[in-house]
Design an enzyme around this catalytic site. Sequence first.
Site, PDB file in Angstrom:
ATOM      1  N   ARG A   1       0.851  -1.185   0.000  1.00 17.29           N
ATOM      2  CA  ARG A   1       0.000   0.000   0.000  1.00 17.29           C
ATOM      3  C   ARG A   1       0.889   1.239   0.000  1.00 17.29           C
ATOM      4  O   ARG A   1       1.962   1.236   0.636  1.00 17.29           O
ATOM      5  CB  ARG A   1      -0.905   0.044   1.250  1.00 17.29           C
ATOM      6  CG  ARG A   1      -2.044  -0.967   1.251  1.00 17.29           C
ATOM      7  CD  ARG A   1      -3.157  -0.616   0.260  1.00 17.29           C
ATOM      8  NE  ARG A   1      -4.266  -1.561   0.309  1.00 17.29           N
ATOM      9  CZ  ARG A   1      -4.413  -2.624  -0.489  1.00 17.29           C
ATOM     10  NH1 ARG A   1      -3.510  -2.874  -1.425  1.00 17.29           N
ATOM     11  NH2 ARG A   1      -5.467  -3.409  -0.379  1.00 17.29           N
TER      12      ARG A   1
ATOM     13  N   HIS B   1      -1.913   0.175  -9.741  1.00 17.44           N
ATOM     14  CA  HIS B   1      -2.467  -0.777  -8.770  1.00 17.44           C
ATOM     15  C   HIS B   1      -3.111  -1.983  -9.475  1.00 17.44           C
ATOM     16  O   HIS B   1      -4.323  -2.199  -9.378  1.00 17.44           O
ATOM     17  CB  HIS B   1      -3.483  -0.077  -7.847  1.00 17.44           C
ATOM     18  CG  HIS B   1      -3.684  -0.803  -6.558  1.00 17.44           C
ATOM     19  ND1 HIS B   1      -3.909  -0.160  -5.359  1.00 17.44           N
ATOM     20  CD2 HIS B   1      -3.708  -2.133  -6.258  1.00 17.44           C
ATOM     21  CE1 HIS B   1      -4.056  -1.064  -4.401  1.00 17.44           C
ATOM     22  NE2 HIS B   1      -3.939  -2.263  -4.924  1.00 17.44           N
TER      23      HIS B   1
ATOM     24  N   ASP C   1       3.524  -0.177  -7.527  1.00 16.69           N
ATOM     25  CA  ASP C   1       2.176  -0.526  -8.000  1.00 16.69           C
ATOM     26  C   ASP C   1       1.142   0.232  -7.168  1.00 16.69           C
ATOM     27  O   ASP C   1      -0.030   0.259  -7.508  1.00 16.69           O
ATOM     28  CB  ASP C   1       1.954  -2.041  -7.876  1.00 16.69           C
ATOM     29  CG  ASP C   1       0.619  -2.481  -8.464  1.00 16.69           C
ATOM     30  OD1 ASP C   1       0.275  -2.002  -9.563  1.00 16.69           O
ATOM     31  OD2 ASP C   1      -0.089  -3.284  -7.832  1.00 16.69           O
TER      32      ASP C   1
HETATM   33  P1  NAP Z   1      -0.577 -11.511   4.750  1.00 11.72           P
HETATM   34  O1  NAP Z   1      -0.275 -12.906   4.397  1.00 11.72           O
HETATM   35  O2  NAP Z   1      -1.536 -11.221   5.860  1.00 11.72           O
HETATM   36  O3  NAP Z   1       0.791 -10.752   5.037  1.00 11.72           O
HETATM   37  C1  NAP Z   1       0.795  -9.494   5.650  1.00 11.72           C
HETATM   38  C2  NAP Z   1       2.159  -9.220   6.210  1.00 11.72           C
HETATM   39  O4  NAP Z   1       2.107  -7.989   6.933  1.00 11.72           O
HETATM   40  C3  NAP Z   1       2.626 -10.284   7.201  1.00 11.72           C
HETATM   41  O5  NAP Z   1       4.010 -10.374   7.047  1.00 11.72           O
HETATM   42  C4  NAP Z   1       2.236  -9.677   8.550  1.00 11.72           C
HETATM   43  O6  NAP Z   1       3.040 -10.126   9.631  1.00 11.72           O
HETATM   44  C5  NAP Z   1       2.514  -8.217   8.290  1.00 11.72           C
HETATM   45  N1  NAP Z   1       1.727  -7.354   9.179  1.00 11.72           N
HETATM   46  C6  NAP Z   1       0.380  -7.256   9.246  1.00 11.72           C
HETATM   47  N2  NAP Z   1       0.025  -6.346  10.176  1.00 11.72           N
HETATM   48  C7  NAP Z   1       1.187  -5.884  10.718  1.00 11.72           C
HETATM   49  C8  NAP Z   1       1.473  -4.948  11.732  1.00 11.72           C
HETATM   50  N3  NAP Z   1       0.496  -4.312  12.367  1.00 11.72           N
HETATM   51  N4  NAP Z   1       2.761  -4.711  12.044  1.00 11.72           N
HETATM   52  C9  NAP Z   1       3.763  -5.372  11.397  1.00 11.72           C
HETATM   53  N5  NAP Z   1       3.549  -6.281  10.416  1.00 11.72           N
HETATM   54  C10 NAP Z   1       2.267  -6.522  10.079  1.00 11.72           C
HETATM   55  O7  NAP Z   1      -1.167 -10.715   3.502  1.00 11.72           O
HETATM   56  P2  NAP Z   1      -0.847 -10.931   1.950  1.00 11.72           P
HETATM   57  O8  NAP Z   1      -1.930 -11.729   1.346  1.00 11.72           O
HETATM   58  O9  NAP Z   1       0.557 -11.341   1.780  1.00 11.72           O
HETATM   59  O10 NAP Z   1      -1.013  -9.405   1.442  1.00 11.72           O
HETATM   60  C11 NAP Z   1      -0.112  -8.426   1.888  1.00 11.72           C
HETATM   61  C12 NAP Z   1      -0.565  -7.035   1.481  1.00 11.72           C
HETATM   62  O11 NAP Z   1      -0.409  -6.891   0.076  1.00 11.72           O
HETATM   63  C13 NAP Z   1      -2.045  -6.746   1.731  1.00 11.72           C
HETATM   64  O12 NAP Z   1      -2.252  -6.269   3.049  1.00 11.72           O
HETATM   65  C14 NAP Z   1      -2.379  -5.705   0.688  1.00 11.72           C
HETATM   66  O13 NAP Z   1      -2.276  -4.425   1.234  1.00 11.72           O
HETATM   67  C15 NAP Z   1      -1.301  -5.884  -0.370  1.00 11.72           C
HETATM   68  N6  NAP Z   1      -1.845  -6.324  -1.673  1.00 11.72           N
HETATM   69  C16 NAP Z   1      -1.662  -5.523  -2.756  1.00 11.72           C
HETATM   70  C17 NAP Z   1      -2.116  -5.915  -3.989  1.00 11.72           C
HETATM   71  C18 NAP Z   1      -1.909  -5.065  -5.199  1.00 11.72           C
HETATM   72  O14 NAP Z   1      -2.750  -5.074  -6.085  1.00 11.72           O
HETATM   73  N7  NAP Z   1      -0.814  -4.331  -5.281  1.00 11.72           N
HETATM   74  C19 NAP Z   1      -2.791  -7.149  -4.133  1.00 11.72           C
HETATM   75  C20 NAP Z   1      -2.960  -7.951  -3.001  1.00 11.72           C
HETATM   76  C21 NAP Z   1      -2.471  -7.523  -1.769  1.00 11.72           C
HETATM   77  P3  NAP Z   1       2.649 -11.495  10.408  1.00 11.72           P
HETATM   78  O15 NAP Z   1       3.093 -12.610   9.507  1.00 11.72           O
HETATM   79  O16 NAP Z   1       3.440 -11.427  11.664  1.00 11.72           O
HETATM   80  O17 NAP Z   1       1.164 -11.458  10.611  1.00 11.72           O
END
Ligand code: NAP
Length: 322
Positions: free
Chosen positions: A239, A287, A263
């Site tokens: 983000r 995005h 992105d």
């Molecule tokens: P995920 O598996 O939940 O991974 C999120 C990561 O962020 C984990 O490493 C988590 O740590 C960490 N995290 C969450 N809250 C935190 C906090 N408060 N402090 C520190 N670390 C924190 O999610 P994902 O499926 O990989 O997706 C990740 C992100 O990618 C999404 O949140 C979204 O914003 C973004 N995204 C972007 C696109 C795009 O189109 N560009 C598409 C999909 C997703 P832990 O492992 O310790 O929980």
Amino acid sequence: MSRPKVYVTRKINAEALNLLKKDCEVISWTESSPVPREELLKNVSDVDALFCVITDKIDKELLDKAKKLKVLSTMSVGYDHLEIDEIKSRNIKVGYTPNILTDATAELTVALLLATSRRLLHANHAARTGDWTAWAPFWMCGQGLTGSTVGIVGFGRIGQEIGKRLKPFKVKRILYQNRSAKDQQAQEIGAERVSFDELLKESDFVIVTIALAPETAKMFNEDAFRKMKPTSVFINTSRGDVVDQDALIKALQNKTIWAAGLDVMTPEPLPLSSPLFKLDNCVILPHIGSATTDTRENMTLLTAKNIIAGLKNEKMPEELVL
Ligand code: NAP
């Protein structure tokens, strides 16, 4: 008995809409542009469920108007557009779309990394506009992955899949920074857990896939960019707000870092007047992380299935546990 009422904030595919229509009365914003805020507020007053996307801010103002709302389902894995405390205090169930977009987003991140590090867009532009006058030894040179150190900040689902995809590019080390240890997954990928500072210092490529939260907002600030190598490439597909964008612009202008591929940014869409568009060491995508047709179709279907299950008081296929 009257059917539950659902408001869909975007034009979506007929398959997902028809699925909802089997069980619900569906009202939908029918244009491809985002529903205007006033229109959204007007429509939520008597709905039981809401199908929303990342551009819809689900905050106290909206929730105060949506007195009957029981189920909220977002067509995204990120949920920084939802005011979680307000939602929780109203006992509204929340569905989201993890896993099914992981591969598409990891693929796009690798594509963005290569486009940035090997200057693909810049080179293509040069070829089309006559700037390509002759082959030259050091023209359009970039940074290679072979033998490099890759640092992944946020080693969740998407971060891990990026690690798996980069390994065959013969990278030397994969580092990760994560609030919780991911020992088993890291072992499978051959990744090492390091501190944020060490990752910044050691990495040739810094890839951001951490969720946006109060704790992670603007974590990439002037100090962070100063710790990175002058030859480093910064890639963000999480983000925009995890980055202090003014600090990034300065780091790119002053060559504190070599290049960035984004992105996501702040705001979206990025205004054409943004200095980021004037930099030839920055690649900007609108995005499109999860934007493959199959993935987006699966996301709308899952969002609809979450709603249907939630309204029936059944287990949602993907409920966000708050
Ligand atoms: P995920 O598996 O939940 O991974 C999120 C990561 O962020 C984990 O490493 C988590 O740590 C960490 N995290 C969450 N809250 C935190 C906090 N408060 N402090 C520190 N670390 C924190 O999610 P994902 O499926 O990989 O997706 C990740 C992100 O990618 C999404 O949140 C979204 O914003 C973004 N995204 C972007 C696109 C795009 O189109 N560009 C598409 C999909 C997703 P832990 O492992 O310790 O929980």
